[in-house]
Design an enzyme around this catalytic site. Structure first.
Site, PDB file in Angstrom:
ATOM      1  N   CYS A 172      33.164  56.912  35.922  1.00  0.00           N
ATOM      2  CA  CYS A 172      32.749  56.559  34.561  1.00  0.00           C
ATOM      3  C   CYS A 172      33.647  55.465  33.990  1.00  0.00           C
ATOM      4  O   CYS A 172      34.769  55.735  33.546  1.00  0.00           O
ATOM      5  CB  CYS A 172      32.781  57.794  33.664  1.00  0.00           C
ATOM      6  SG  CYS A 172      32.276  57.461  31.956  1.00  0.00           S
ATOM      7  N   CYS A 214      34.489  55.936  30.322  1.00  0.00           N
ATOM      8  CA  CYS A 214      35.492  56.977  30.076  1.00  0.00           C
ATOM      9  C   CYS A 214      36.899  56.493  30.406  1.00  0.00           C
ATOM     10  O   CYS A 214      37.849  56.746  29.661  1.00  0.00           O
ATOM     11  CB  CYS A 214      35.189  58.209  30.934  1.00  0.00           C
ATOM     12  SG  CYS A 214      33.522  58.848  30.785  1.00  0.00           S
ATOM     13  N   ASP A 215      37.047  55.817  31.548  1.00  0.00           N
ATOM     14  CA  ASP A 215      38.380  55.562  32.102  1.00  0.00           C
ATOM     15  C   ASP A 215      38.794  54.091  32.155  1.00  0.00           C
ATOM     16  O   ASP A 215      39.939  53.786  32.495  1.00  0.00           O
ATOM     17  CB  ASP A 215      38.459  56.141  33.518  1.00  0.00           C
ATOM     18  CG  ASP A 215      38.246  57.647  33.530  1.00  0.00           C
ATOM     19  OD1 ASP A 215      38.658  58.301  32.561  1.00  0.00           O
ATOM     20  OD2 ASP A 215      37.654  58.162  34.491  1.00  0.00           O
TER      21      ASP A 215
END
Length: 315
Positions: free
Chosen positions: A137, A140-141
């Site tokens: 992701c 997300c990261d």
């Protein structure tokens, strides 16, 4: 025959969607029962720090955040259990569901929050470096790789979107593409081809990853199996998988309408499915956003729908 347990609101899955549904259902006095599934806390627990969920200005450990979700649900009376639902019968009411221990239960409403699992290449190194440079992701990261060099695996629209997003943060983005072309739509293909920060490595496969303290590079091969095959090491700081997700919906397919990939179809933008009293929340019904905050919101909606349904039916 042992009498089946009767449940007003059964929640299947325990990520942000499932736990939020349990919080709202508990506060509505629905006495919800939640089965955690094979991955308590959901896919989010495969990452490390979450920095984009409201209420955590300094970020939060993903496992800690899911523990707090669970504690909040339990505070409002949710009965949270280990176990997996392996069989369902939505042909008549109340609905009959069977756990992995062979126990049959009956439920007036069901909230499906089983999530989706990211597809991986199947390399041992993906497990070894999970949370230490391997991610599924970018949204997300990606923040953790500012001004660093990363690689995105995949050649479809999702991979192009991830690469484009990462290019806004990272110094360099490689796209590792197995085929000699991108499968993405023309507009997405043009976008990455014209991006000076993105380099597309066509006809490349990843053989493994290396690094002492997290990912430091990838072992790759160009034109694998051909006479001009070339193997080399590609220095990178992060390795992002973008080869798709598989929604965890197989057990529901005989009854619930799904799309060609397996994502549950919901009605008119609501969490309602084609089966009355059965709702879908989170990534199992969301092929587009796949974010914890979105999943949590959909879990809220599913619980509110279940509450209204039970009230209308006098249950």
């Amino acid at each position: 025959m042992e009498k089946r347990e009767h449940i007003r609101c059964l929640i299947i899955g325990s990520g942000p969607a499932g736990y939020t549904a349990a919080i709202y259902a508990g506060r509505a006095n629905l006495s919800p029962v939640e089965y955690c599934g094979i991955q308590p806390g959901g896919q989010l627990t495969q990452t490390t720090i979450v920095e984009n969920f409201p209420g955590y200005p300094e970020g939060v450990d993903a496992n800690q955040m899911m523990l707090e979700f669970r504690q909040q649900a339990e505070r409002f009376g949710a009965d949270i259990r280990d176990g997996v639902i392996t069989k369902v019968d939505f042909s008549k009411k109340p609905y009959i569901l069977t756990t992995d221990r062979g126990v049959e239960i009956e439920a007036e409403t069901v909230i499906i929050a089983t999530g989706a699992s990211a597809k991986y290449l199947g390399l041992e190194d993906e497990k070894k470096y999970n949370g230490q440079g391997v991610s599924a992701c970018a949204t997300c990261d990606g923040f953790f790789y500012r001004k660093k060099t990363v690689a995105v695996v995949g050649g479809g629209d999702t991979a192009c979107e991830e690469a484009t997003y990462l290019s806004q943060l990272c110094a360099k983005v490689y796209m590792i593409v197995r085929k000699p072309y991108l499968r993405a739509s023309d507009i997405m293909r043009k976008r990455v081809e014209e991006n000076p920060k993105i380099e597309i490595l066509y006809e490349h496969n990843t053989l493994g990853l290396y690094g002492d303290n997290g990912v430091e590079g990838a072992h790759v091969v160009k034109r694998k199996g051909e006479a001009d095959e070339e193997r080399y090491d590609l220095p990178i700081d992060g390795f992002f998988l973008a080869i798709g997700h598989k929604p965890n919906t197989d057990v529901f397919k005989p009854w619930i309408e799904v799309d060609e990939t397996g994502y549950i179809k919901t009605i008119e933008g609501s969490p309602r499915t084609n089966v009355e009293g059965v709702y879908a929340a989170g990534d199992c019904a969301d092929p587009h956003y796949r974010q914890a905050i979105v999943a949590a919101g959909s879990g809220c909606k599913a619980a509110l729908e279940a509450e209204r349904y039970l009230a209308e039916k006098g249950l």
